[in-house]
Structure formats: structure tokens, C-alpha cells
Design an enzyme around this catalytic site. Structure first.
Site, PDB file in Angstrom:
ATOM      1  N   MET A 250      61.283 -13.336  48.390  1.00 38.33           N
ATOM      2  CA  MET A 250      60.649 -13.051  49.671  1.00 38.33           C
ATOM      3  C   MET A 250      59.404 -13.924  49.839  1.00 38.33           C
ATOM      4  O   MET A 250      58.913 -14.483  48.889  1.00 38.33           O
ATOM      5  CB  MET A 250      60.275 -11.579  49.754  1.00 38.33           C
ATOM      6  CG  MET A 250      61.410 -10.643  49.383  1.00 38.33           C
ATOM      7  SD  MET A 250      62.844 -10.848  50.448  1.00 38.33           S
ATOM      8  CE  MET A 250      64.182 -10.687  49.262  1.00 38.33           C
ATOM      9  N   SER A 251      58.887 -14.029  51.066  1.00 39.21           N
ATOM     10  CA  SER A 251      57.739 -14.915  51.292  1.00 39.21           C
ATOM     11  C   SER A 251      57.089 -14.632  52.632  1.00 39.21           C
ATOM     12  O   SER A 251      57.646 -13.932  53.481  1.00 39.21           O
ATOM     13  CB  SER A 251      58.183 -16.398  51.273  1.00 39.21           C
ATOM     14  OG  SER A 251      58.974 -16.693  50.159  1.00 39.21           O
ATOM     15  N   ASN A 252      55.894 -15.222  52.827  1.00 38.96           N
ATOM     16  CA  ASN A 252      55.216 -15.262  54.119  1.00 38.96           C
ATOM     17  C   ASN A 252      54.895 -16.708  54.463  1.00 38.96           C
ATOM     18  O   ASN A 252      54.576 -17.506  53.573  1.00 38.96           O
ATOM     19  CB  ASN A 252      53.866 -14.513  54.078  1.00 38.96           C
ATOM     20  CG  ASN A 252      53.978 -13.088  53.575  1.00 38.96           C
ATOM     21  OD1 ASN A 252      54.883 -12.366  53.956  1.00 38.96           O
ATOM     22  ND2 ASN A 252      53.035 -12.685  52.740  1.00 38.96           N
ATOM     23  N   ASN A 493      60.521 -13.042  56.214  1.00 44.84           N
ATOM     24  CA  ASN A 493      61.872 -12.596  55.850  1.00 44.84           C
ATOM     25  C   ASN A 493      62.410 -11.555  56.823  1.00 44.84           C
ATOM     26  O   ASN A 493      63.404 -10.889  56.543  1.00 44.84           O
ATOM     27  CB  ASN A 493      61.932 -12.038  54.426  1.00 44.84           C
ATOM     28  CG  ASN A 493      61.126 -12.841  53.434  1.00 44.84           C
ATOM     29  OD1 ASN A 493      60.126 -12.363  52.911  1.00 44.84           O
ATOM     30  ND2 ASN A 493      61.535 -14.065  53.193  1.00 44.84           N
ATOM     31  N   ARG A 514      55.443  -6.423  56.890  1.00 42.79           N
ATOM     32  CA  ARG A 514      54.610  -7.598  56.595  1.00 42.79           C
ATOM     33  C   ARG A 514      54.429  -8.468  57.838  1.00 42.79           C
ATOM     34  O   ARG A 514      53.318  -8.932  58.130  1.00 42.79           O
ATOM     35  CB  ARG A 514      55.221  -8.420  55.452  1.00 42.79           C
ATOM     36  CG  ARG A 514      54.971  -7.844  54.084  1.00 42.79           C
ATOM     37  CD  ARG A 514      55.498  -8.734  52.975  1.00 42.79           C
ATOM     38  NE  ARG A 514      56.939  -8.829  52.985  1.00 42.79           N
ATOM     39  CZ  ARG A 514      57.636  -9.944  53.125  1.00 42.79           C
ATOM     40  NH1 ARG A 514      57.027 -11.102  53.265  1.00 42.79           N
ATOM     41  NH2 ARG A 514      58.956  -9.930  53.118  1.00 42.79           N
TER      42      ARG A 514
END
Length: 804
Positions: A250-252, A493, A514
Site C-alpha cells: 500500500m502507499s500514499n 490505493n 487515508r
């Protein structure tokens, strides 16, 4: 555990009583740390190249041509991470068990069946001249280091020398890493097992659909209408099939343009979320030649900057969640195991014999891999799976990822950036973009299959021809936005586009909190600075807590311990800080309530939804990180979810059991129930499993805040406990397009893979505190922070390789 016993025997004498490292052990650890200054004459160079190390150990590599540039990249990377490079290529080639023994066999069996190296060999055969030249130069640099330097301590402990590096090693690892980041084959299997045991209707209730009113990636600021594709037909078809046959990162990222930036130029942030390890998964470096300049992070075993910037543009990535894996149930001819059923009879498959050497065994383990029109049969390597399952994956499709990365590093503008991404095959990624001219953008990249039927959420019949992939969504029809009116782009995501988009992308997205919080913070100020971006990457506010805690405070528990725990929640600001007792109570309560809701429908099978993986390559599962919106929707819409009790009663039971667990784990002083006492990050090395070596190779644990739903994501799989055992920020970067020297970055551990190096773990505290080092760009800045200069000169008679 034969490997652990072997390592324990090997390390006798390294540790003195009390566990302190002896002088001899210290010498053995320091001995292979490479030199960072001086001159070396090396064969294979055409001209001089320089490796300047800054005070964080990051190499800044200067060369007069591409060949020498990537030769020096290979040399510098091997200096820092040769053991990790070796580990990566063995993981991608399915040869870990040869040096690690039985413990790695299950991984090797699956990897050999998928066949990353088989595909990589075809890639190398068909590679274009520039790709070959770069990979050959990189390999030559690695091999020069192997031939002339002391090997890392891991090779001595395991008593072997690495083989020469080959370009196929790099390509195979790239494909392996792509698959581990994006494949969803495990969720397909788990769904089908759940349908088999509990029926299609229950599976439909367990699907964490993306909620209405939550943010999309494209267009920025838009919200999902909440239609979602109907998966009922997929579940029912699976139920019929099972009856007939009677079995991720996962990431931002975000970017703002000059109108919303305090500098007047764009800012771009990225923090990919992956499981942490020792050494760090990422390797930071900076390259500079007349043809190519770039800085950022790459993966050991590969020569490219994957996340970072050049002198014109910057980019960051998050997993897009596009479904690029499908499983096909095949019928194998009982009279001829190399044949499988098609629409009109038996089809001939290819059978590949894979021999896996296992440390401690005299004979290899043999896998006879049947390759069908859909792909390799992988099910014999998955315990509990009795069907014949063939894998169709975008990771196994033909591609030019190395060429695409070279074009990306050299892109000068939005159009060239998009041209580079046309060659990006997998994993499918959300790319955020910014440039020095003030532009920002978003582009979805990667192969996205078009299916004749179904949504790819469960294994489907391979013999009917109904579920075939018929092509790819054209690149120009993939979601994209350039200079949006919001003045920002962002992804976490979450769902990319709404269901009125003309192509199916995926039925599975990571939950929205998020992205919601990122958008909240983007809107808090008219103009944002680098410091604001740092604060955003450090944010630990939980939106699900903000929604759930008011309901929790309405409870009237009968036991005094639960009542006492609630008092801490009354003044809580919903920040999941490591020193917060309220955060600790909430996380335990939330975990117990999710489990209770699952157990009502599927009993102990809920373990798989709480983080029990179905294979060592999928150790954590994917349901729990997206459970918040699912739980809130059930509480809102399914008043009779529980038989014989209300949601309020279930919440009281969950609170009571959570408090009892916290008393057992942390004692009776509620004020000492700090989340960071349970939620900790240990940085583990593959050889650190041996107790005698754990102090030498492992670091931590360190207390960490956050959870799956905070912007600083610190995800845990409750089946394995509350420790940070899933994924978190594996690299952070903030890029200032107005002044690259004002950019910041940090990795979780350190640049060096040598336990005896001062750069082995010197960034842990920076990472824990969300502090950074500067991403040095200008030569003058590098010289100012320089701590070592290694000059590489061509040896007599050395003219390098041709073509670069």
C-alpha cells in the site's frame, strides 16, 4: 529448524557471555565494509567515474557516459547491498532453499511454478540494444565488485560464494517484485474456499465494497456513487463450479501545483507502504551523466530510480489495485498429464521440469510444471488446494520494463512521461507527476486486462472459453488527469474511478480513510509547504475512530475495567499515537469487534480474514486493512447481523474482551496501556531468526503509532498480534520542484547492508520521528556534505562494453 541450528553452530565463539559482541565478531562484521574513498583501477570502464558518499552513506555517482554510469551504479550497489541482491535474485529464481534449507522450500516451489526466470530469459533474448547495454554495464559493475572485494559476512556464515551477476537476474527480480506487489491470486483462492464452505450469500456479505460518498482518484475531489459491480453472479458461478469439481503493498502519493504551494512551484510527496526488513528494501542513490540525471530510490538488484526525480520532473507511485491475476480451473487428461481440456477436446500443454536443490537434502525436489494456454499450474504448491489452478498474470506477459524505466528517468515533460509509462507492464500503479514548469498530473499505468466474462474475483472454468482475456485496456483510455482545477492530485490505493468508467478495473480497493484524511489536510491551508507535507506524512488521525468512538461512548458496560477504559476515550483526539492509552483501547476494541462480526457468519474461518495467510508469500491477507467501512456499513444496514443480540450488545462484549486482553498483555494500570507497547516495529534480517545472530543482524523493536487507516499507515494483521507485522512507510520523499536541494527523503533503516557499517541502522530514529535527510542534488551541495570520494579509473587495456 535446520538452518537456525546450523547458524547457531557456525556462530559459536562470536558471542561472549551475556550476549555482547566480542572483538573478534566486531572485526568480522567490520572487515567486509567497503572502502568509500581512494582510487581503484577497474577493467570494464571507458573513462573515469566517481562515487561520492554523503554523511548518510548515499552514493552520488558521476560519469561521462551511460556505460560507465551504470557500471558504477552496479559497483556501488554491490558495495552496499550485495547480500541483499543475492537474496533477491534467489527469491525471484526459486533457489532460496539451496542456501537456507527446508524453511524456504514452499516459497521456491511456488516461484518455480510461476516461472519468473523463465519469462525473464525471454525478455533478455528480445531486449533492445539500449536495454541490453545498460543491464550488461550494471552486471559488469556488480561482478567487478564480487571478484575483487571481501564478501559480506552472510556469505561466510552460509559458506558459499555468489555466482556472477547476469542481466536475467535483474529482469527476473523485477517481475517477481511486480507480482508480490500486485497479485491477488490469494484472495481469489480464499473467496472460493469461503464460497465452498459457507455459500455464495455469505461471501457476498463479507466483501468489503468501496462505500458511496468516499473519494475517487480521478477526477480529483469526486466521490464514489456507490454502485459497485455486482459480484453475485461470480459467487454463484463459483458455487456451481465447486460443486461440479468437488476447492499485497500500500502507499500514499500527492502533489500540489504552484498555486497551492508556498514556493510557487509544485511539491510532490510519496511514501510506499511495504513490509519492513533489514536492510531496507529501498536503496537511495543519485546519478549524473551528460545523458541522464536522476535521484531517488531503487530496488537492490536493479539499476533504475523507481521513485524520485530528474532535473525536470518528479514522480511517485502507489499500488492501483487493478486486478491483474486470474486463476483458471483446468481439467487434466487422466491418461496424459501433459494435456488439459479446451472447448473442443484435449489441448497439449508444455511440461517443464524444475529441480530445486535443498540444503541438507541429497536429492532435489522436482516440480513437473504444466503450462496451459492460461499460464503455469501453481496449485500443487498451495497447501489445502485440491483443484488444478493455472495462473494468468500480467506479470508474466511480455514487457519492456527496463526500457520504460530508462525513458521515465529521462523524461522532460508530461508527454514524455506518459510515453515512458506506455511501456510499464506491471505492477499497475498510480503515478503522481510534477514538473519544474508548474504542471502536475496523475496517470494510471500498467496492463489492465479485458475479460470476456466475469470480474476475476474467483477461479473460473478454464475449459469453456467463456472467461478468456480478450486484450488490454488501451493506454490512452486509462484514467489520467493533467493540471486539475483542484490544484492537487492524490491517491492512497483507493478506488480510482467510479463505475460509469467504461472498463472494469477491479472489484477490490483499499478502504478510503487515508485518502479522505489526505484530502482534508490538502484543504486545511491555501498554500502548503515542505513542512506541511512532512506533517501530512506523519499524520496519525483515524477517521474510523472518529466515526466509531461516539457509538462506543454510548455503551454502559457493567464491569469497572471497561468503564475505566472508556474514560480515556472521552477526551481522545482520535490520534493513534504510540504513547496513547485511548488509542490502545480503541485498537483492541476495534479488532475484537471485527472478529466478533466475522465469527457470527464464519466461525474460526475468520482467522483468514484477520490476517492468516494462505501461503508464505501471502502471509497477512487483505481483508482487515479494508474492514473499517465494511464494519460501519454492517452496523448501519444490518441491524440483525447477530442472532439473538444487538450491535450494542456485541460492542459491549467486544469491549469487555478487549479490556481483558489488554490487562493480560499490559497489566492493570490503564494509564500505562500505551499503543506503542503493543504496536512495535522490529527490523528483521533473514539470518536474524537464529537467536545467536539476532543481535548482530536485527534492530529494534521501536514503538510506532498508527494503523491501517492512518496516513502514516502502520498495518497489523491481528491473527499474528498487534505488532507492526504487515506494512508501513518503507521510504518517504518530499520533492520541491522549485529547489531540488530542498527535497527530503528517508528510508527506515540505513543505506548499508553491512551490520558493521555505521550506516546499517542510522536512519531508524529519523524514520520513527518522521525526520529526513536532504536529497542532495547540486554538485556543490554534495561536496559540502561529502564524507568520501571513490574515483574509479579504467585499468590498462580496458575499453568497456559496446553499445552504451
Amino acid at each position: 529448524m535446520p538452518l537456525v541450528r546450523t547458524l547457531r553452530r557456525m556462530t559459536l565463539g562470536l558471542l561472549v557471555a551475556g550476549g555482547a559482541v566480542s572483538a573478534g565478531a566486531y572485526y568480522l562484521l567490520r572487515r567486509p565494509v567497503p572502502r568509500g574513498r581512494g582510487r581503484l583501477k577497474l577493467r570494464g570502464l571507458r573513462a573515469e567515474a566517481e562515487i561520492l558518499r554523503d554523511r548518510w552513506g548515499i552514493p552520488h555517482i558521476y560519469a561521462g557516459n551511460l556505460h560507465d554510469l551504470f557500471f558504477a551504479v552496479g559497483y556501488a550497489q554491490a558495495q552496499d547491498r550485495l547480500w541483499q541482491m543475492e537474496f533477491h535474485r534467489r527469491a525471484a529464481s526459486g533457489t532460496l532453499a539451496e542456501v537456507l534449507g527446508e524453511e524456504a522450500l514452499e516459497i521456491d516451489r511456488l516461484v518455480r511454478r510461476v516461472g519468473f526466470r523463465r519469462v525473464a530469459e525471454v525478455d533478455w533474448r528480445d531486449a533492445e540494444a539500449t536495454e541490453k547495454a545498460v543491464l550488461e554495464a550494471f552486471s559488469a559493475g556488480v561482478n567487478t565488485y564480487i571478484a575483487g572485494s571481501r564478501l559480506p559476512v552472510e556469505f561466510g556464515l552460509l559458506r558459499y560464494r555468489p555466482q556472477p551477476w547476469h542481466p536475467v537476474d535483474t529482469i527476473a527480480f523485477g517481475r517477481f517484485m511486480s507480482w508480490t506487489l500486485s497479485g491477488n491470486w490469494d484472495t481469489e483462492i480464499l473467496r472460493s474456499w469461503t464460497v465452498e464452505r459457507f455459500g455464495a450469500k455469505v461471501m457476498e456479505e463479507l466483501e468489503p465494497l468501496y462505500p458511496a460518498g468516499k473519494p475517487l482518484v480521478v477526477p480529483p475531489g469526486a466521490e464514489a456513487k456507490g454502485a459497485n459491480p455486482s459480484l453475485r453472479d461470480d459467487y454463484n458461478a463459483a458455487a456451481e463450479l465447486l460443486g461440479a469439481l468437488a476447492g499485497r503493498g500500500m502507499s500514499n502519493n500527492w502533489a500540489v501545483n504552484g498555486k497551492k504551494s508556498a514556493t510557487g512551484k509544485p511539491l510532490l510527496a510519496n511514501d510506499p507502504h511495504l513490509p519492513l526488513q533489514m536492510p531496507s528494501l529501498w536503496w537511495e542513490f543519485h546519478i549524473d551523466s551528460p545523458e541522464l540525471k536522476a535521484a531517488g530510490a531503487g530496488l537492490p538488484a536493479t539499476p533504475s530510480v523507481i521513485i524520485g526525480h530528474n532535473d525536470r520532473i518528479a514522480w511517485g507511485v502507489t499500488a492501483s489495485m487493478i486486478d491483474g491475476d486470474d486463476l483458471f480451473v483446468e481439467k487434466v487428461n487422466p491418461d496424459n498429464p501433459s494435456q488439459y481440456a479446451g472447448e473442443d477436446g484435449w489441448l497439449d500443454g508444455e511440461v517443464v521440469r524444475e529441480e530445486i536443490k535443498v540444503r541438507g537434502r541429497k536429492e532435489p525436489v522436482v516440480e513437473e510444471v504444466l503450462i496451459t494456454r492460461h499460464g503455469p499450474v501453481i496449485s500443487p504448491a498451495i497447501k489445502g488446494e485440491t483443484r488444478t489452478l493455472a495462473l494468468r498474470s500480467v506479470t508474466l506477459e511480455r514487457g519492456q520494463q527496463v526500457k520504460g524505466l530508462l525513458m521515465l528517468m529521462g523524461a522532460r515533460n508530461w508527454d514524455e512521461f506518459r510515453e515512458a509509462l506506455r511501456l510499464w507492464p506491471s505492477p499497475s500503479q498510480n503515478f503522481a507527476y510534477a514538473d519544474v514548469d508548474g504542471n502536475i498530473g496523475y496517470q494510471l499505468a500498467g496492463l489492465a486486462p479485458v475479460r470476456a466474462k466475469g470480474h476475476g474475483v474467483l477461479p473460473v472454468p478454464g475449459w469453456t472459453g467463456e472467461y478468456e482475456w480478450t486484450g488490454w485496456i488501451p493506454f490512452d483510455e486509462l484514467p489520467s488527469v493533467f493540471n486539475p482545477s483542484t490544484n492537487w492530485v492524490a491517491s492512497a490505493n483507493n478506488k480510482v474511478v467510479d463505475d460509469d468508467y467504461p472498463h472494469f478495473l477491479s472489484a477490490q480497493w483499499i478502504d478510503s480513510p487515508r485518502q479522505e484524511r489526505i484530502i482534508e489536510m490538502l484543504g486545511e491551508k491555501k498554500k502548503l509547504s515542505v513542512e506541511d507535507f512532512r506533517r501530512m506524512q506523519a499524520d496519525l488521525l483515524s477517521i474510523p475512530a472518529r466515526e466509531l468512538v461516539p457509538r462506543l461512548l454510548e455503551l454502559e458496560p457493567q464491569d469497572e475495567w471497561s468503564t475505566r477504559a472508556l474514560t480515556f476515550l472521552r477526551a481522545w483526539d482520535y490520534v493513534v499515537a504510540p504513547d496513547s492509552a485511548a488509542a490502545c483501547v480503541f485498537e483492541a476494541f476495534y479488532t475484537h469487534l471485527v472478529r466478533k462480526a466475522l465469527e457470527e457468519k464464519i466461525g474460526s474461518w475468520s482467522d483468514f480474514y484477520m490476517g492468516r495467510g494462505i501461503h508464505p508469500l501471502r502471509a497477512n491477507g487483505s481483508f482487515f486493512p479494508s474492514a473499517a467501512s465494511w464494519l460501519l456499513a454492517k452496523m448501519r444496514d444490518k441491524k440483525k447481523w447477530f442472532a439473538g443480540k444487538s450491535w450494542k450488545e456485541a460492542m459491549e462484549e467486544a469491549l469487555c474482551s478487549a479490556v481483558a486482553e489488554l490487562r493480560q498483555l499490559l497489566g492493570d494500570d490503564v494509564s500505562e496501556w500505551q499503543w506503542g507497547r503493543l504496536h512495535r516495529q522490529t527490523f528483521r534480517h533473514p539470518l536474524g531468526r537464529a537467536r545467536a545472530l539476532s543481535r548482530l543482524f536485527n534492530r529494534g523493536p521501536v514503538p510506532v503509532g498508527g494503523d491501517s487507516n492512518t496516513v502514516w499507515q502502520a498495518s497489523y494483521a491481528p491473527y499474528q498480534g498487534y505488532e507492526l507485522n504487515a506494512w508501513t512507510a518503507s521510504y518517504r520523499q518530499i520533492i520541491d520542484l522549485g529547489n531540488f536541494d530542498n527535497s527530503l527523503a528517508v528510508i527506515p533503516s540505513g543505506q548499508s547492508g553491512h551490520p558493521g557499517s555505521r550506516h546499517y541502522a542510522d536512519m531508524i530514529r529519523l524514520w520513527q520521528r518522521v525526520e529526513y535527510h536532504p536529497m542532495l542534488w547540486e554538485r556543490s551541495s554534495v561536496e559540502q556534505e561529502g564524507r568520501g570520494r571513490l574515483l574509479l579509473e579504467p585499468a590498462a587495456g580496458s575499453d568497456g562494453a559496446e553499445g552504451a
